[in-house]
Write a protein that holds these residues in place. Structure first.
Motif, PDB file in Angstrom:
ATOM      1  N   MET A  33       0.875  -1.135   0.079  1.00  0.00           N
ATOM      2  CA  MET A  33       0.127   0.015  -0.012  1.00  0.00           C
ATOM      3  C   MET A  33       0.798   1.166  -0.096  1.00  0.00           C
ATOM      4  O   MET A  33       1.892   1.428   0.541  1.00  0.00           O
ATOM      5  CB  MET A  33      -0.936   0.085   1.181  1.00  0.00           C
ATOM      6  N   LEU A  34       0.381   2.366  -0.847  1.00  0.00           N
ATOM      7  CA  LEU A  34       1.416   3.634  -0.888  1.00  0.00           C
ATOM      8  C   LEU A  34       0.913   4.414   0.242  1.00  0.00           C
ATOM      9  O   LEU A  34      -0.099   4.839   0.401  1.00  0.00           O
ATOM     10  CB  LEU A  34       0.818   4.069  -2.283  1.00  0.00           C
ATOM     11  N   LYS A  35       1.821   5.101   0.962  1.00  0.00           N
ATOM     12  CA  LYS A  35       1.699   5.919   2.139  1.00  0.00           C
ATOM     13  C   LYS A  35       2.414   6.959   1.902  1.00  0.00           C
ATOM     14  O   LYS A  35       3.537   7.097   1.499  1.00  0.00           O
ATOM     15  CB  LYS A  35       1.947   5.247   3.270  1.00  0.00           C
ATOM     16  N   THR A  36       1.638   8.225   1.571  1.00  0.00           N
ATOM     17  CA  THR A  36       2.251   9.415   1.130  1.00  0.00           C
ATOM     18  C   THR A  36       1.604  10.548   2.201  1.00  0.00           C
ATOM     19  O   THR A  36       0.300  10.689   2.202  1.00  0.00           O
ATOM     20  CB  THR A  36       2.027   9.757  -0.383  1.00  0.00           C
ATOM     21  N   ILE A  37       2.347  11.223   2.905  1.00  0.00           N
ATOM     22  CA  ILE A  37       1.755  12.342   3.727  1.00  0.00           C
ATOM     23  C   ILE A  37       2.672  13.583   3.521  1.00  0.00           C
ATOM     24  O   ILE A  37       3.740  13.631   3.243  1.00  0.00           O
ATOM     25  CB  ILE A  37       2.256  12.014   5.090  1.00  0.00           C
ATOM     26  N   ILE A  38       1.661  14.408   2.858  1.00  0.00           N
ATOM     27  CA  ILE A  38       2.127  15.936   2.721  1.00  0.00           C
ATOM     28  C   ILE A  38       1.818  16.758   3.767  1.00  0.00           C
ATOM     29  O   ILE A  38       0.470  16.730   4.016  1.00  0.00           O
ATOM     30  CB  ILE A  38       1.462  16.451   1.227  1.00  0.00           C
ATOM     31  N   CYS A  39       2.953  17.124   4.611  1.00  0.00           N
ATOM     32  CA  CYS A  39       2.379  18.191   5.560  1.00  0.00           C
ATOM     33  C   CYS A  39       1.822  19.267   5.251  1.00  0.00           C
ATOM     34  O   CYS A  39       2.007  20.039   3.872  1.00  0.00           O
ATOM     35  CB  CYS A  39       3.985  18.443   6.400  1.00  0.00           C
ATOM     36  N   GLU A  40       1.315  20.020   6.127  1.00  0.00           N
ATOM     37  CA  GLU A  40       0.522  21.312   5.791  1.00  0.00           C
ATOM     38  C   GLU A  40       1.746  22.401   5.620  1.00  0.00           C
ATOM     39  O   GLU A  40       1.209  23.455   5.010  1.00  0.00           O
ATOM     40  CB  GLU A  40       0.051  21.800   7.226  1.00  0.00           C
ATOM     41  N   GLY A  97       3.692  21.988   3.431  1.00  0.00           N
ATOM     42  CA  GLY A  97       4.216  21.807   1.736  1.00  0.00           C
ATOM     43  C   GLY A  97       5.182  20.716   1.525  1.00  0.00           C
ATOM     44  O   GLY A  97       5.802  20.617   0.576  1.00  0.00           O
ATOM     45  N   GLU A  98       5.641  19.758   2.628  1.00  0.00           N
ATOM     46  CA  GLU A  98       6.831  18.918   2.097  1.00  0.00           C
ATOM     47  C   GLU A  98       6.194  17.534   2.400  1.00  0.00           C
ATOM     48  O   GLU A  98       5.326  17.241   3.356  1.00  0.00           O
ATOM     49  CB  GLU A  98       8.029  19.098   3.423  1.00  0.00           C
ATOM     50  N   ILE A  99       6.891  16.733   1.604  1.00  0.00           N
ATOM     51  CA  ILE A  99       6.545  15.266   1.450  1.00  0.00           C
ATOM     52  C   ILE A  99       7.319  14.822   2.520  1.00  0.00           C
ATOM     53  O   ILE A  99       8.367  14.917   2.746  1.00  0.00           O
ATOM     54  CB  ILE A  99       6.768  14.566   0.185  1.00  0.00           C
ATOM     55  N   ILE A 100       6.643  13.811   3.830  1.00  0.00           N
ATOM     56  CA  ILE A 100       7.457  13.568   4.893  1.00  0.00           C
ATOM     57  C   ILE A 100       7.788  12.109   4.660  1.00  0.00           C
ATOM     58  O   ILE A 100       6.835  11.353   4.529  1.00  0.00           O
ATOM     59  CB  ILE A 100       6.893  14.003   6.128  1.00  0.00           C
ATOM     60  N   GLU A 101       8.889  11.622   4.838  1.00  0.00           N
ATOM     61  CA  GLU A 101       9.339  10.306   4.895  1.00  0.00           C
ATOM     62  C   GLU A 101      10.720  10.217   5.719  1.00  0.00           C
ATOM     63  O   GLU A 101      11.520  10.639   5.154  1.00  0.00           O
ATOM     64  CB  GLU A 101       9.714   9.786   3.430  1.00  0.00           C
ATOM     65  N   GLY A 102      10.535   9.602   6.904  1.00  0.00           N
ATOM     66  CA  GLY A 102      11.668   9.525   7.854  1.00  0.00           C
ATOM     67  C   GLY A 102      11.845  10.843   8.445  1.00  0.00           C
ATOM     68  O   GLY A 102      12.891  10.748   9.312  1.00  0.00           O
ATOM     69  N   LYS A 103      11.076  11.956   8.266  1.00  0.00           N
ATOM     70  CA  LYS A 103      11.321  13.349   8.929  1.00  0.00           C
ATOM     71  C   LYS A 103      10.460  13.208   9.995  1.00  0.00           C
ATOM     72  O   LYS A 103       9.763  14.471  10.124  1.00  0.00           O
ATOM     73  CB  LYS A 103      11.523  14.397   7.959  1.00  0.00           C
ATOM     74  N   THR A 104      10.126  12.426  10.836  1.00  0.00           N
ATOM     75  CA  THR A 104       9.342  12.466  12.164  1.00  0.00           C
ATOM     76  C   THR A 104       9.534  12.304  13.310  1.00  0.00           C
ATOM     77  O   THR A 104      11.003  11.718  13.521  1.00  0.00           O
ATOM     78  CB  THR A 104       8.085  11.659  11.539  1.00  0.00           C
ATOM     79  N   PHE A 105       8.788  12.877  14.312  1.00  0.00           N
ATOM     80  CA  PHE A 105       9.166  12.420  15.670  1.00  0.00           C
ATOM     81  C   PHE A 105       7.899  11.730  16.436  1.00  0.00           C
ATOM     82  O   PHE A 105       6.823  11.913  15.704  1.00  0.00           O
ATOM     83  CB  PHE A 105       9.680  13.642  16.487  1.00  0.00           C
ATOM     84  N   LEU A 143      -9.046  18.157  -6.284  1.00  0.00           N
ATOM     85  CA  LEU A 143      -8.613  16.964  -5.328  1.00  0.00           C
ATOM     86  C   LEU A 143      -7.442  17.515  -4.585  1.00  0.00           C
ATOM     87  O   LEU A 143      -6.781  18.490  -5.074  1.00  0.00           O
ATOM     88  CB  LEU A 143      -8.021  15.771  -6.345  1.00  0.00           C
ATOM     89  N   SER A 144      -7.125  16.987  -3.399  1.00  0.00           N
ATOM     90  CA  SER A 144      -6.096  17.210  -2.776  1.00  0.00           C
ATOM     91  C   SER A 144      -4.900  16.738  -3.222  1.00  0.00           C
ATOM     92  O   SER A 144      -4.800  15.789  -3.923  1.00  0.00           O
ATOM     93  CB  SER A 144      -6.300  16.751  -1.235  1.00  0.00           C
ATOM     94  N   ASP A 145      -3.777  17.276  -2.763  1.00  0.00           N
ATOM     95  CA  ASP A 145      -2.219  17.010  -3.500  1.00  0.00           C
ATOM     96  C   ASP A 145      -2.063  15.294  -3.230  1.00  0.00           C
ATOM     97  O   ASP A 145      -1.686  14.664  -4.255  1.00  0.00           O
ATOM     98  CB  ASP A 145      -1.350  17.567  -2.714  1.00  0.00           C
TER      99      ASP A 145
END
Length: 109
Positions: free
Chosen positions: A1-8, A10-18, A93-95
């Motif tokens: 399954m594809l998981k894509t999170i675009i933060c408010e 405006g950046e795609i987050i992958e591995g940049k989380t806490f 549609l949302s990004d």
């Protein structure tokens, strides 16, 4: 399954989380993630997914980042970018929805 999170922000987050814990409808201390760059904390339990509606130029930049991170070949990169552009032109549609649907279209062809 594809998981894509675009933060408010405006950046795609992958591995940049806490990791963090927030109060949700599921409980007073629900584990979740936050974005390191801007500090935004996501509430996935209550259906509060971020919805970003970028300009065409910003969305193409997200799509290019996605293509690079997933190592698409030249042919699939071009098809993906064209599909992103077509979906952006077709409505409100949302990004995230655009990026995911374009990827699904690429997989189905």
């Amino acid at each position: 399954m594809l998981k894509t999170i675009i933060c408010e922000c405006g950046e795609i987050i992958e591995g940049k989380t806490f990791k963090d814990f927030i109060k949700t409808s599921a409980g007073p201390s629900t584990p979740t993630i936050g974005h390191e760059k801007c500090g935004h904390i996501f509430n996935f339990i209550d259906g509060k997914k971020p919805r970003k509606y970028s300009s065409r130029k910003e969305l193409k930049s997200f799509a290019l980042s996605f293509v690079e991170k997933n190592h698409f070949d030249a042919y699939n990169s071009e098809r993906y970018l064209l599909e992103v552009d077509r979906l952006k032109s077709s409505g409100n549609l949302s990004d995230r929805k655009i990026l995911v649907r374009a990827f699904q279209m690429l997989q189905n062809k």
